[in-house]
Motif scaffolding. Sequence first.
Motif, PDB file in Angstrom:
ATOM      1  N   ASN A  83      -0.363   4.148  -2.434  1.00 25.80           N
ATOM      2  CA  ASN A  83      -1.814   4.356  -2.626  1.00 25.80           C
ATOM      3  C   ASN A  83      -2.227   5.817  -2.547  1.00 25.80           C
ATOM      4  O   ASN A  83      -3.421   6.144  -2.572  1.00 25.80           O
ATOM      5  N   ASP A  95       0.812  -1.221   0.000  1.00 23.22           N
ATOM      6  CA  ASP A  95       0.000   0.000   0.000  1.00 23.22           C
ATOM      7  C   ASP A  95       0.842   1.268   0.000  1.00 23.22           C
ATOM      8  O   ASP A  95       0.297   2.371   0.123  1.00 23.22           O
ATOM      9  N   SER A 119     -13.074  -1.852   6.840  1.00 18.94           N
ATOM     10  CA  SER A 119     -12.999  -2.223   5.431  1.00 18.94           C
ATOM     11  C   SER A 119     -14.144  -3.127   5.004  1.00 18.94           C
ATOM     12  O   SER A 119     -14.457  -3.219   3.821  1.00 18.94           O
ATOM     13  N   GLU A 120     -14.765  -3.792   5.976  1.00 22.18           N
ATOM     14  CA  GLU A 120     -15.854  -4.707   5.635  1.00 22.18           C
ATOM     15  C   GLU A 120     -17.201  -4.007   5.542  1.00 22.18           C
ATOM     16  O   GLU A 120     -18.215  -4.609   5.176  1.00 22.18           O
ATOM     17  N   THR A 133     -20.054  -2.037   3.963  1.00 22.90           N
ATOM     18  CA  THR A 133     -20.517  -1.780   2.594  1.00 22.90           C
ATOM     19  C   THR A 133     -21.050  -0.353   2.477  1.00 22.90           C
ATOM     20  O   THR A 133     -21.377   0.284   3.495  1.00 22.90           O
ATOM     21  N   GLN A 148      -5.060   7.093  -0.193  1.00 21.30           N
ATOM     22  CA  GLN A 148      -6.409   6.537  -0.305  1.00 21.30           C
ATOM     23  C   GLN A 148      -6.696   5.621   0.892  1.00 21.30           C
ATOM     24  O   GLN A 148      -5.786   5.025   1.453  1.00 21.30           O
ATOM     25  N   PRO A 149      -7.982   5.527   1.297  1.00 23.75           N
ATOM     26  CA  PRO A 149      -8.334   4.641   2.415  1.00 23.75           C
ATOM     27  C   PRO A 149      -7.912   3.202   2.114  1.00 23.75           C
ATOM     28  O   PRO A 149      -7.981   2.749   0.979  1.00 23.75           O
ATOM     29  N   LEU A 150      -7.477   2.511   3.154  1.00 27.31           N
ATOM     30  CA  LEU A 150      -7.049   1.126   3.000  1.00 27.31           C
ATOM     31  C   LEU A 150      -8.257   0.223   2.776  1.00 27.31           C
ATOM     32  O   LEU A 150      -9.344   0.475   3.299  1.00 27.31           O
ATOM     33  N   ASN A 151      -8.082  -0.787   1.974  1.00 26.48           N
ATOM     34  CA  ASN A 151      -9.172  -1.737   1.715  1.00 26.48           C
ATOM     35  C   ASN A 151      -9.078  -2.959   2.624  1.00 26.48           C
ATOM     36  O   ASN A 151      -9.592  -4.021   2.311  1.00 26.48           O
ATOM     37  N   HIS A 152      -8.395  -2.804   3.752  1.00 23.33           N
ATOM     38  CA  HIS A 152      -8.291  -3.861   4.747  1.00 23.33           C
ATOM     39  C   HIS A 152      -8.206  -3.212   6.115  1.00 23.33           C
ATOM     40  O   HIS A 152      -7.984  -2.005   6.236  1.00 23.33           O
TER      41      HIS A 152
END
Length: 823
Positions: free
Chosen positions: A299, A296, A310-311, A313, A302-306
Amino acid sequence: MSHVGVPRGTVRKRRSLALLTAGVLTIPVLAGCSSGDEETARGVPQDIAPAARETVADGSTVNWAVDALPATFNAFQADADSATTRITGALLPTLFPMDRTGQPKLNPDYLESAKVIEREPKQVVLYKLNQQAVWSDGREIGAPDFVAQWRALRGKDSAFWTARNAGYERIEKIERGADDLQVRVTFSKPYADWRALFSPLYPKEITGSPDAFNDGARTTLKNTAGPFVLRSVSKSKGTVTLARNPRWWGDRAKLDTLVFRAVAAKDRTQALADGTVDVADIDAATADRITLARRDRGNNGQPLNHGPGSEITPAQALRSWAQAHGSDEDAAEIAQAAREKNRKAVVAYAAEQKALRDFAVRKSLEPAYTQLALNGESGPLADDRVRRAVARALDREELARTVLGPLGLPAKPLGSHLALAGQPGYKDGSGALGEQNTKEAQALLADAGWTRGGAAEPPKDTKAGSEAEKKDGKDGKDAGADAEKKTTDDAEADKDSEGETDKDSTDEADKDSTDKADKDSADNEAAAERKKADQASADRDSEDSAASRDEGLYIVGDDNKPGAPAPATVGSASAVHVLAPARTAAVQGTALLRQAGLLGEDGAVAATDKQPGGAAGAYAPVGTAAPAPAAAKGQLGKDGKTLTLRFVLPSGPGSQSLRSVGDKIAVMLEKIGIGTEITKVPDESYFKDHIASGAYDLALYSWPATAYPATDGRPIYAKPEPATDGSLLVEQNYTRVGTDHIDQLFDKAAAELDEKAARELMKQADARIWAAAGSIPLFQRPQLVAVDKKLANVGAFGFAAPRYQDIGFKNRQAAGSPADRKK
């Protein structure tokens, strides 16, 4: 490693690892039993970011995480642990450290040469010392140090509290050679592993008196002879600080100071992110975070996707925002608090990830292997046919893939108890036992008397029907009295009996039948009471199952899902549950898989913890109906008892890989009709309360590699001997399975000075150990180490011992900043 639970008389006589149980086992023909000729498989190379010394900067400090401060600095005491070995390796002479191939290699910093100069009439070894080698007080290292250590460790003076003396008891005398730099050692009988002696070598000031040996060396080492000296120990800070040795004659240490810092496995990720440590053994979860952090890097904010949040929706985020700004003040307050908590977690996680970018994950295979231990002292596993059936049911390749595959390491099952792939003499001896084969495993169980309907059959020595059923109705009162007396007597006897359930059922039938003696005929009465006894037994089974669920004990094999897959959770590398060979002095004792748990008064193993992620069907919510009787689902039984084994696993966060492997093993055994009672217990009591005490049927723990299998392997696989009190003296053979032939092969190898011949003897011993089926090697353990990416010559060392004097930062600019950042 810890020697808790081992008889004191045996501790002093062992250098290595294990214990076994008595009985000559039936062994298949071993000629040509190995699955291949001399192995050419290579071990996984070490991963330490090697760099030439001229490219490594002088100065700075490195902080190295250890599990805990060492209990002692005396590596020959019973409570010496992995921290003891790690620290003394930088302070004291090791004459023959292991190289990257797992072989002992002469250390030129201390020796010019060392070799056997005479074999007849007695073995004589001549050591020629490096003429520059001195202790930190300026005194030359010489024969007096060798003599003092021999006298302390040979086992003749009980005033010295030592955990091991293997090899030292074979020495007849030590004397000065042609000059002060020569040490001549004469053995009373041949000893092949002589290179294992005098490492580490302590100064005579420590080994010369019991007080200094027993107490003085526990807390400090005033006189040393390594690239570093001991500067300070701080219990409050949890640190041991080493400084560069000004009298060191070898390559000058690159670091000014080396700090060993106690950091628990669960705190390592935070410690790395905070800059508290530069080097740390880690688990797979932390390794994944470091990999993601480096991925990362670009990136652009940008916000982390983990990580936290991150879960969530988009729909959930919108709903949360609406609730936080809605008209319902109470709901809005709750939603706002949750959003703020999540925001802080996201910020903290992002900061940690940014800091973790400065680290690299260095990985290899640890010089240790994980095994499935089968306790052959009593119960079903006392029958070697049942042990072999368990072994033949295992898909060892699948188990290796579970732990090593996700880490990108070779997932090949280990084929030897006495050598690892890449070591000289490694040969796959598993052919002595046979490959995985479900049908043959089932045939072995059938031959041992375990059948599908065996759980419903009464014991062969129990008559069908009670004595009361055979009496005339007019004798009902007398029969009732007799039955009542019999029930009382049986209750006392059953405390030490294996047939408690069957006797209780028979006694209930006796008592109930007398109550109906005046109403029914003997035949009708017997039929009715048998029905009642069966119903009572079923009720008790249901109650026991409910009680087991309440206590945390669960049985794999009672969920009617024989093919359900176990979760594929990846393994941990930080919790090093390794029973260390005495030679490395419990070096990895902290890392010994210690599982705990106590036996209940009724003899059942009570679980203390429930963990998610078990095998399918292993867990059921409280209130779930009890499973159908085992006999109805095909679980094997004999004489009215089901074939169920106690499987003990550690519950700590660093032992997830073992639990995943354990779950898979339970499913594999279920397929051949063997049930498992899985008990998860605290790591700190795993070894003491279960492994060493023998309170288990199946268990997973590890043994380290050794360059001296004839010495270090014998206590692990030696046949247990009966003690005067009727117990077994098992040394370190915690499976309690062994044979006289195995012992003889070890003894011959230990006295064989021809290295090739000694290795052949060890291969024969390994084949016999496989055939006995007390220990089933599964895979070599993964080694994951987080290291500041600017550091060189440190990381996953594999077999090799670290060269502490070569560790440092790759350039002077990098050398100053990390040290300043931590201070």
